[in-house]
Design a protein around this motif. Structure first.
Motif, PDB file in Angstrom:
ATOM      1  N   SER A   1     -10.478  -7.605  -7.534  1.00 20.37           N
ATOM      2  CA  SER A   1     -10.102  -7.621  -8.778  1.00 20.37           C
ATOM      3  C   SER A   1      -9.742  -6.071  -9.362  1.00 20.37           C
ATOM      4  O   SER A   1      -9.732  -5.746 -10.641  1.00 20.37           O
ATOM      5  CB  SER A   1     -11.172  -8.288  -9.799  1.00 20.37           C
ATOM      6  N   ASP A   2     -10.092  -5.081  -8.673  1.00 22.61           N
ATOM      7  CA  ASP A   2     -10.005  -3.495  -8.860  1.00 22.61           C
ATOM      8  C   ASP A   2      -8.818  -2.928  -7.715  1.00 22.61           C
ATOM      9  O   ASP A   2      -9.144  -3.391  -6.534  1.00 22.61           O
ATOM     10  CB  ASP A   2     -11.289  -3.203  -8.913  1.00 22.61           C
ATOM     11  N   VAL A   3      -8.027  -2.283  -8.057  1.00 22.05           N
ATOM     12  CA  VAL A   3      -7.085  -1.784  -7.379  1.00 22.05           C
ATOM     13  C   VAL A   3      -7.498  -0.742  -6.280  1.00 22.05           C
ATOM     14  O   VAL A   3      -7.365  -0.760  -5.002  1.00 22.05           O
ATOM     15  CB  VAL A   3      -6.075  -0.895  -8.061  1.00 22.05           C
ATOM     16  N   ASP A   4      -8.885  -0.022  -6.535  1.00 18.26           N
ATOM     17  CA  ASP A   4      -9.324   0.739  -5.684  1.00 18.26           C
ATOM     18  C   ASP A   4     -10.109   0.039  -4.558  1.00 18.26           C
ATOM     19  O   ASP A   4     -10.061   0.168  -3.283  1.00 18.26           O
ATOM     20  CB  ASP A   4     -10.392   1.685  -6.215  1.00 18.26           C
ATOM     21  N   ALA A   5     -10.624  -1.118  -5.031  1.00 19.34           N
ATOM     22  CA  ALA A   5     -11.140  -1.873  -3.902  1.00 19.34           C
ATOM     23  C   ALA A   5     -10.186  -2.704  -3.398  1.00 19.34           C
ATOM     24  O   ALA A   5     -10.439  -2.826  -2.084  1.00 19.34           O
ATOM     25  CB  ALA A   5     -12.197  -3.091  -4.724  1.00 19.34           C
ATOM     26  N   ALA A   6      -9.024  -2.950  -3.886  1.00 21.35           N
ATOM     27  CA  ALA A   6      -7.811  -3.663  -3.052  1.00 21.35           C
ATOM     28  C   ALA A   6      -7.357  -2.684  -2.123  1.00 21.35           C
ATOM     29  O   ALA A   6      -6.867  -3.127  -0.763  1.00 21.35           O
ATOM     30  CB  ALA A   6      -6.879  -4.007  -4.010  1.00 21.35           C
ATOM     31  N   LEU A   7      -7.355  -1.232  -2.363  1.00 21.56           N
ATOM     32  CA  LEU A   7      -6.673  -0.549  -1.196  1.00 21.56           C
ATOM     33  C   LEU A   7      -7.811  -0.314  -0.156  1.00 21.56           C
ATOM     34  O   LEU A   7      -7.341  -0.156   0.935  1.00 21.56           O
ATOM     35  CB  LEU A   7      -6.618   0.894  -1.855  1.00 21.56           C
ATOM     36  N   ILE A   8      -8.897  -0.348  -0.475  1.00 19.35           N
ATOM     37  CA  ILE A   8     -10.049  -0.262   0.444  1.00 19.35           C
ATOM     38  C   ILE A   8      -9.893  -1.518   1.557  1.00 19.35           C
ATOM     39  O   ILE A   8      -9.922  -1.308   2.788  1.00 19.35           O
ATOM     40  CB  ILE A   8     -11.535  -0.038  -0.063  1.00 19.35           C
ATOM     41  N   ALA A   9      -9.853  -2.778   0.971  1.00 18.36           N
ATOM     42  CA  ALA A   9      -9.600  -3.803   1.568  1.00 18.36           C
ATOM     43  C   ALA A   9      -8.452  -3.784   2.274  1.00 18.36           C
ATOM     44  O   ALA A   9      -8.506  -4.603   3.538  1.00 18.36           O
ATOM     45  CB  ALA A   9      -9.746  -5.146   0.655  1.00 18.36           C
ATOM     46  N   ALA A  10      -7.402  -3.319   1.901  1.00 18.64           N
ATOM     47  CA  ALA A  10      -6.134  -3.484   2.592  1.00 18.64           C
ATOM     48  C   ALA A  10      -6.077  -2.574   3.915  1.00 18.64           C
ATOM     49  O   ALA A  10      -5.684  -3.179   4.847  1.00 18.64           O
ATOM     50  CB  ALA A  10      -5.185  -2.943   1.507  1.00 18.64           C
ATOM     51  N   HIS A  11      -6.726  -1.358   3.649  1.00 18.13           N
ATOM     52  CA  HIS A  11      -6.930  -0.590   4.687  1.00 18.13           C
ATOM     53  C   HIS A  11      -7.874  -1.060   5.960  1.00 18.13           C
ATOM     54  O   HIS A  11      -7.426  -1.061   7.252  1.00 18.13           O
ATOM     55  CB  HIS A  11      -7.459   0.891   4.479  1.00 18.13           C
TER      56      HIS A  11
ATOM     57  N   ALA B   1      -0.592  -2.871  -8.273  1.00 13.85           N
ATOM     58  CA  ALA B   1      -1.924  -3.146  -8.262  1.00 13.85           C
ATOM     59  C   ALA B   1      -2.370  -4.604  -8.264  1.00 13.85           C
ATOM     60  O   ALA B   1      -3.284  -4.880  -7.723  1.00 13.85           O
ATOM     61  CB  ALA B   1      -2.326  -2.257  -9.420  1.00 13.85           C
ATOM     62  N   CYS B   2      -1.639  -5.331  -9.145  1.00 16.86           N
ATOM     63  CA  CYS B   2      -1.898  -6.712  -9.239  1.00 16.86           C
ATOM     64  C   CYS B   2      -1.449  -7.303  -7.933  1.00 16.86           C
ATOM     65  O   CYS B   2      -2.118  -8.226  -7.563  1.00 16.86           O
ATOM     66  CB  CYS B   2      -0.991  -7.211 -10.366  1.00 16.86           C
ATOM     67  N   ALA B   3      -0.425  -6.984  -7.415  1.00 11.59           N
ATOM     68  CA  ALA B   3      -0.298  -7.785  -6.086  1.00 11.59           C
ATOM     69  C   ALA B   3      -1.190  -7.015  -5.136  1.00 11.59           C
ATOM     70  O   ALA B   3      -1.421  -8.190  -4.102  1.00 11.59           O
ATOM     71  CB  ALA B   3       1.419  -7.424  -5.564  1.00 11.59           C
ATOM     72  N   LEU B   4      -1.659  -6.154  -4.952  1.00 10.69           N
ATOM     73  CA  LEU B   4      -2.704  -5.761  -3.981  1.00 10.69           C
ATOM     74  C   LEU B   4      -3.890  -6.445  -4.280  1.00 10.69           C
ATOM     75  O   LEU B   4      -4.504  -6.902  -3.439  1.00 10.69           O
ATOM     76  CB  LEU B   4      -3.213  -4.336  -4.125  1.00 10.69           C
ATOM     77  N   CYS B   5      -4.444  -6.557  -5.737  1.00 11.71           N
ATOM     78  CA  CYS B   5      -5.463  -7.584  -5.809  1.00 11.71           C
ATOM     79  C   CYS B   5      -5.560  -8.811  -5.646  1.00 11.71           C
ATOM     80  O   CYS B   5      -6.417  -9.426  -4.706  1.00 11.71           O
ATOM     81  CB  CYS B   5      -6.005  -7.310  -7.108  1.00 11.71           C
ATOM     82  N   ILE B   6      -4.203  -9.359  -5.637  1.00  7.63           N
ATOM     83  CA  ILE B   6      -4.407 -10.779  -5.392  1.00  7.63           C
ATOM     84  C   ILE B   6      -4.272 -11.075  -3.678  1.00  7.63           C
ATOM     85  O   ILE B   6      -4.854 -11.788  -3.269  1.00  7.63           O
ATOM     86  CB  ILE B   6      -2.910 -11.468  -5.978  1.00  7.63           C
ATOM     87  N   SER B   7      -3.622 -10.186  -3.133  1.00  5.14           N
ATOM     88  CA  SER B   7      -3.442  -9.966  -1.647  1.00  5.14           C
ATOM     89  C   SER B   7      -4.710  -9.957  -1.089  1.00  5.14           C
ATOM     90  O   SER B   7      -4.952 -10.403   0.190  1.00  5.14           O
ATOM     91  CB  SER B   7      -2.359  -9.112  -1.360  1.00  5.14           C
ATOM     92  N   THR B   8      -5.641  -9.269  -1.443  1.00  6.36           N
ATOM     93  CA  THR B   8      -6.987  -8.951  -1.032  1.00  6.36           C
ATOM     94  C   THR B   8      -7.977  -9.513  -1.485  1.00  6.36           C
ATOM     95  O   THR B   8      -9.411  -9.420  -0.937  1.00  6.36           O
ATOM     96  CB  THR B   8      -7.085  -7.540  -0.796  1.00  6.36           C
ATOM     97  N   GLY B   9      -7.876 -10.245  -2.520  1.00  8.61           N
ATOM     98  CA  GLY B   9      -9.112 -11.115  -3.204  1.00  8.61           C
ATOM     99  C   GLY B   9      -9.908 -10.179  -4.013  1.00  8.61           C
ATOM    100  O   GLY B   9     -11.083 -10.617  -3.987  1.00  8.61           O
TER     101      GLY B   9
ATOM    102  N   VAL C   1       0.844  -1.190  -0.014  1.00  6.26           N
ATOM    103  CA  VAL C   1      -0.100   0.155   0.064  1.00  6.26           C
ATOM    104  C   VAL C   1       1.089   1.348  -0.045  1.00  6.26           C
ATOM    105  O   VAL C   1       0.613   2.154  -0.776  1.00  6.26           O
ATOM    106  CB  VAL C   1      -1.193   0.009   1.061  1.00  6.26           C
ATOM    107  N   ASP C   2       1.802   1.271   1.012  1.00  9.26           N
ATOM    108  CA  ASP C   2       2.795   2.677   0.935  1.00  9.26           C
ATOM    109  C   ASP C   2       3.425   2.501  -0.456  1.00  9.26           C
ATOM    110  O   ASP C   2       3.478   4.064  -0.988  1.00  9.26           O
ATOM    111  CB  ASP C   2       3.716   2.287   2.026  1.00  9.26           C
ATOM    112  N   GLU C   3       3.999   1.668  -0.920  1.00 11.81           N
ATOM    113  CA  GLU C   3       4.783   1.907  -2.042  1.00 11.81           C
ATOM    114  C   GLU C   3       3.950   2.267  -3.230  1.00 11.81           C
ATOM    115  O   GLU C   3       4.287   3.192  -4.083  1.00 11.81           O
ATOM    116  CB  GLU C   3       5.528   0.524  -2.301  1.00 11.81           C
ATOM    117  N   TYR C   4       2.696   1.764  -3.266  1.00 15.03           N
ATOM    118  CA  TYR C   4       1.758   2.043  -4.415  1.00 15.03           C
ATOM    119  C   TYR C   4       1.406   3.627  -4.335  1.00 15.03           C
ATOM    120  O   TYR C   4       1.427   4.298  -5.347  1.00 15.03           O
ATOM    121  CB  TYR C   4       0.312   1.314  -4.289  1.00 15.03           C
TER     122      TYR C   4
END
Length: 73
Positions: free
Chosen positions: A47-57, A37-45, A11-14
């Motif tokens: 398929s969208d980087v915005d959703a991945a960032l929300i899920a990560a937070h 973005a791909c790594a974040l999507c995979i890590s959070t399950g 997240v920080d690097e992105y």
């Protein structure tokens, strides 16, 4: 689910590279942003980087659940 330390680093690097890319716009930075973005999507399950960032937070330590149901009309 990714380890919180790994997720935090992604997240920080992105976020940093998004800011750098906004200034420079080089293709190397854009390529790394795509990889992150791909790594974040995979890590959070997701398929969208915005959703991945929300899920990560929400998955990171210290995340708080926000309930705004009392504010609804």
């Amino acid at each position: 689910m990714a380890h919180p330390a790994v997720l935090r680093k992604l997240v920080d690097e992105y976020v940093v590279l998004q800011a750098v890319h906004a200034e420079r716009g080089d293709t190397e930075t854009r390529g790394r942003i795509t990889e992150l973005a791909c790594a974040l999507c995979i890590s959070t399950g997701t398929s969208d980087v915005d959703a991945a960032l929300i899920a990560a937070h929400h998955q990171l330590p210290g995340a708080q659940v926000h309930d705004d149901s009392l504010l609804a009309p």
